[in-house]
Design an enzyme around this catalytic site. Structure first.
Site, PDB file in Angstrom:
ATOM      1  N   ASP A 165       0.838  -1.192   0.000  1.00  0.00           N
ATOM      2  CA  ASP A 165       0.000   0.000   0.000  1.00  0.00           C
ATOM      3  C   ASP A 165       0.882   1.255   0.000  1.00  0.00           C
ATOM      4  O   ASP A 165       2.039   1.218   0.441  1.00  0.00           O
ATOM      5  CB  ASP A 165      -0.915   0.015   1.223  1.00  0.00           C
ATOM      6  CG  ASP A 165      -1.917  -1.125   1.212  1.00  0.00           C
ATOM      7  OD1 ASP A 165      -2.198  -1.652   0.125  1.00  0.00           O
ATOM      8  OD2 ASP A 165      -2.396  -1.495   2.305  1.00  0.00           O
ATOM      9  N   LYS A 166       0.312   2.355  -0.429  1.00  0.00           N
ATOM     10  CA  LYS A 166       1.046   3.613  -0.543  1.00  0.00           C
ATOM     11  C   LYS A 166       1.842   3.942   0.712  1.00  0.00           C
ATOM     12  O   LYS A 166       3.015   4.320   0.641  1.00  0.00           O
ATOM     13  CB  LYS A 166       0.053   4.749  -0.840  1.00  0.00           C
ATOM     14  CG  LYS A 166       0.668   6.138  -0.847  1.00  0.00           C
ATOM     15  CD  LYS A 166      -0.395   7.205  -1.047  1.00  0.00           C
ATOM     16  CE  LYS A 166       0.212   8.598  -0.949  1.00  0.00           C
ATOM     17  NZ  LYS A 166      -0.823   9.660  -1.102  1.00  0.00           N
TER      18      LYS A 166
END
Length: 324
Positions: A139-140
């Site tokens: 995820d970011k």
């Protein structure tokens, strides 16, 4: 730029009675079965000089197979000079330690400035590899280790290993609440029924398994070590929220966190400004896709995670002294 693929081989007798796509997968292990099937359907495969467009066509052995295909470069994505923290590299793979606030793959809202764009600049030949060699994503705002394939053969083998659960990924996290012991969350995960950007535990979802153990307990939080058996989108975050121990700072699954009672001012300020999930991919272990050697990498937790741990320890100590 594109790569021309041309092969001519004889079907071995061991493939007698198998589907054409199955036989090709055995004969050309450098390519994924899905890619080989695409080539069959596109008319890029001949059996004894005749074009075959049905993947289920049976083979008998001793036929001559010809493949004449093209792998197009991923021209949609531009190379960008963005620094990468590379912890290992050879001719077949590279392993990076991804920082927070760094999207892995371009998508809605993030057309560029991603790990993929950085990879295309660092290693231009990756334009011929699907997804620029990216095998799995983070995820970011999840930090830590990712493996990237530099050749089609390496990517095919790594994707197969990932699906066969032969790649080990361990994470560290800070969860809300006090957890007394480790355990396993075995709950299917799928797209949330009403929130498009969320995932959720749902009976219509895909099988998902997360193992966790307690590393350290604080006054109102727990430091965890987690191991993924599957790799669904947001898996750890969804599973921890499902068992009512969402990750600290998680903007999607932690709801509206309440300030911990009697917390030190430094901790309260830090938690208010900690805008990402406290999750770090700390260990990656796999068999090298070409040599077969078992390789393991570890990445220390980043500075903001270190500071969070120190403040939680300080808060726990100060409150225990006051209680005493």
């Amino acid at each position: 730029m594109a790569e021309i693929i041309q092969h001519q081989e004889t079907v071995p007798q061991s493939c007698l009675g198998k589907r054409l796509d199955q036989a090709l997968a055995e004969m050309f292990p450098d390519y994924s079965r899905s890619r080989l099937k695409e080539w069959i359907l596109a008319g890029n495969v001949k059996l004894d000089g005749k074009v075959v467009t049905k993947a289920r066509e049976k083979v008998f052995g001793e036929e001559t197979v010809e493949i004449d295909a093209t792998i197009e470069a991923e021209v949609r994505f531009e190379p960008q000079d963005i620094p990468l923290n590379i912890v290992y590299e050879d001719d077949d793979i590279l392993v990076i330690n991804k920082p927070a606030d760094f999207v892995v793959h371009p998508g809605a809202g993030n057309p560029d400035g991603t790990v993929l764009n950085a990879l295309l600049h660092y290693c231009p030949e990756l334009e011929l590899i699907p997804r620029a060699g990216i095998v799995h994503r983070l995820d970011k705002d999840t930090t830590g280790l990712m493996v990237v394939a530099k050749t089609i053969a390496a990517q095919t083998n790594l994707v197969d290993a990932l699906q066969a659960r032969e790649i080990t990924r361990e994470y560290e996290a800070i969860a809300s609440g006090i957890m007394t012991a480790g355990g396993t969350v075995d709950e299917p995960i799928g797209r949330h029924a009403t929130k498009r950007t969320h995932m959720a535990v749902t009976m219509s979802g895909r099988p998902s398994v997360t193992h966790y153990r307690v590393m350290e307990k604080y006054r109102l939080h727990t430091r965890l070590r987690l191991r993924l058996e599957t790799g669904r989108t947001h898996q750890i975050r969804v599973h921890m929220a499902h068992i009512t121990h969402p990750l600290v700072g998680d903007p999607l699954y932690n709801g509206r966190p309440r300030p911990p009672k009697n917390a030190t001012p430094k901790l309260l300020t830090f938690l208010r400004n900690f805008k990402r999930q406290a999750l770090h991919a700390a260990m990656l272990s796999l068999y090298h896709p070409i040599t077969g050697e078992l390789m393991t990498w570890r990445a220390d937790i980043p500075d903001d995670f270190v500071e969070l741990v120190e403040l939680l320890k300080e808060d726990t100590k100060l409150n225990s002294e006051q209680d005493y």
